[in-house]
Enzyme design. Sequence first.
Site, PDB file in Angstrom:
ATOM      1  N   TYR A 147     -15.761  15.979 -15.795  1.00 16.50           N
ATOM      2  CA  TYR A 147     -16.198  14.584 -15.811  1.00 16.50           C
ATOM      3  C   TYR A 147     -17.289  14.455 -14.734  1.00 16.50           C
ATOM      4  CZ  TYR A 147     -16.014   9.539 -15.190  1.00 16.50           C
ATOM      5  OH  TYR A 147     -16.346   8.210 -15.091  1.00 16.50           O
ATOM      6  N   ARG A 207       0.850  -1.215   0.000  1.00 11.27           N
ATOM      7  CA  ARG A 207       0.000   0.000   0.000  1.00 11.27           C
ATOM      8  C   ARG A 207       0.874   1.249   0.000  1.00 11.27           C
ATOM      9  NH1 ARG A 207      -2.133   2.142   4.474  1.00 11.27           N
ATOM     10  NH2 ARG A 207      -2.333   0.135   5.534  1.00 11.27           N
ATOM     11  N   LYS A 225      -8.222   4.927 -19.439  1.00 12.09           N
ATOM     12  CA  LYS A 225      -8.516   5.331 -20.809  1.00 12.09           C
ATOM     13  C   LYS A 225      -7.275   5.159 -21.700  1.00 12.09           C
ATOM     14  CE  LYS A 225     -12.310   6.263 -18.688  1.00 12.09           C
ATOM     15  NZ  LYS A 225     -12.656   7.565 -18.137  1.00 12.09           N
ATOM     16  N   ASP A 250      -7.085  17.451 -14.972  1.00  7.34           N
ATOM     17  CA  ASP A 250      -7.359  16.083 -15.400  1.00  7.34           C
ATOM     18  C   ASP A 250      -6.937  16.012 -16.873  1.00  7.34           C
ATOM     19  OD1 ASP A 250      -8.567  13.790 -16.474  1.00  7.34           O
ATOM     20  OD2 ASP A 250     -10.274  13.904 -15.112  1.00  7.34           O
TER      21      ASP A 250
HETATM   22  C1  LIG Z   1     -13.097   8.060 -16.879  1.00  5.99           C
HETATM   23  C2  LIG Z   1     -12.687   9.397 -16.414  1.00  5.99           C
HETATM   24  C3  LIG Z   1     -12.482   9.660 -15.050  1.00  5.99           C
HETATM   25  C4  LIG Z   1     -12.710   8.615 -13.984  1.00  5.99           C
HETATM   26  O1  LIG Z   1     -11.768   7.599 -14.081  1.00  5.99           O
HETATM   27  P1  LIG Z   1     -11.968   6.092 -13.530  1.00  5.99           P
HETATM   28  O2  LIG Z   1     -10.734   5.419 -13.957  1.00  5.99           O
HETATM   29  O3  LIG Z   1     -13.217   5.564 -14.154  1.00  5.99           O
HETATM   30  O4  LIG Z   1     -12.111   6.198 -12.054  1.00  5.99           O
HETATM   31  C5  LIG Z   1     -12.049  10.921 -14.697  1.00  5.99           C
HETATM   32  N1  LIG Z   1     -11.855  11.880 -15.619  1.00  5.99           N
HETATM   33  C6  LIG Z   1     -12.063  11.671 -16.928  1.00  5.99           C
HETATM   34  C7  LIG Z   1     -11.833  12.781 -17.891  1.00  5.99           C
HETATM   35  C8  LIG Z   1     -12.489  10.431 -17.373  1.00  5.99           C
HETATM   36  O5  LIG Z   1     -12.707  10.227 -18.689  1.00  5.99           O
END
Ligand SMILES: *Cc1c(COP(=O)(O)O)cnc(C)c1O
Length: 393
Positions: free
Chosen positions: A111, A53, A210, A185
């Site tokens: 998001y 962890r 992604k 992000d």
């Molecule tokens: C999918 C996504 C998230 C969340 O990510 P997870 O891996 O599903 O927790 C956050 N920001 C953006 C822009 C996303 O496309």
Amino acid sequence: MKLDSLCVKGLDPLITTKSHQLPIYATSSFVFEDTQEGIDIFSGDKSGHVYSRYGNPTLDTVARKIAMLEGADLDREAHGLLTSSGMSAISTAIGAIVKSGDSIITQGDLYGGTTEMLNRLFKRFGVNIIYADLKNLAKIEDYLKSDKDINLIYLETPANPTLACVDLEAIGTLGQKYGVKTAIDNTFATPYLQRPLSLGIDVVVHSATKYLNGHGQSITGAIVTKDKELHHQMWETLKLMGGTCNPFDAWMINHGLKTLALRMDKHCINAQKIAEFLEQHNNVTKVNYIGLESHPDHALAKRQMSGFGGMLSFETKGDIEQTKQFLDRLNFCTQTPTLGDTDTLLLHPASSSHLNVSKDLRVQHGISDTLVRISVGIENVEDIMFDLDQALM
Ligand SMILES: *Cc1c(COP(=O)(O)O)cnc(C)c1O
């Protein structure tokens, strides 16, 4: 040793020469040579692993790679962490920066999960959320001047699903001027196309689920900062909140990263072609793609990104029923809520991701009944085009 004990005991691994590929360290803990080594590692006098962890060779190697990608233009090292999801990266980063009584400035078109996290969790912990137009820099500066409790500007660019962009250098400069942390992000762009740390942003978070993984095979997240102290704060927060990544998913990201550059190049080429194809299609009324000169943020994207990415959205002619029929006619492309995979994925926000958002609010952010989002894949572009064309009729 008795046979049943032999079954239980672990042997020292028979490692002779270095493995060419990154091994998966599927272990919760690590062993010390002797008591003194344990003391040295626990007290921080010696580097080493203790408990997964806190850190693990597989996780740390992949985190370092992502940090190197995000920090490619910096004259100093950037620091990375891997998390169990994109949401965990976001909650850890924000949780490490803000405290009760602080304010966060952010945008309305984040998001969906992030907006919910801010509204439903961080507000409950006494954090005030200010939704603002991050393009209106004079207004943002007014907020920063008048509200000393603002501690973070949190943004997304390009944003989902209209691909609206925010000027990273301008926001980074404002953050530095007023001593306010800035975080982005960077999921849509990836470090291959956009490196916010070099434009003055403090923290980058990713849903590595992604493009970084790229094959839709795990849920993971990442956090990178060039600020060593902030990195340590985020590591402590991650360790205590417990959103650690697991070694197998980290290994999967490592696998995906090998082809990130190749994939992103092809995503960009295909998306540009699809955007141009849709823009002249009779049954399409609007296309949002930052690679098109018609997109209001084309010039800004061109300045701060090295490519326009694989994400776009468009509006089909007619009403919501016709949009649904279009989606149901697709054969080659797939309808699914994720993005950034190798194959082409479509999503109808009004009936899925934004189903619970009031129509007024979603339309205000450019999400009409007929808007469709595409994550353009790396297949032969003619197959994608043919499918879209036959489904649009
Ligand atoms: C999918 C996504 C998230 C969340 O990510 P997870 O891996 O599903 O927790 C956050 N920001 C953006 C822009 C996303 O496309």
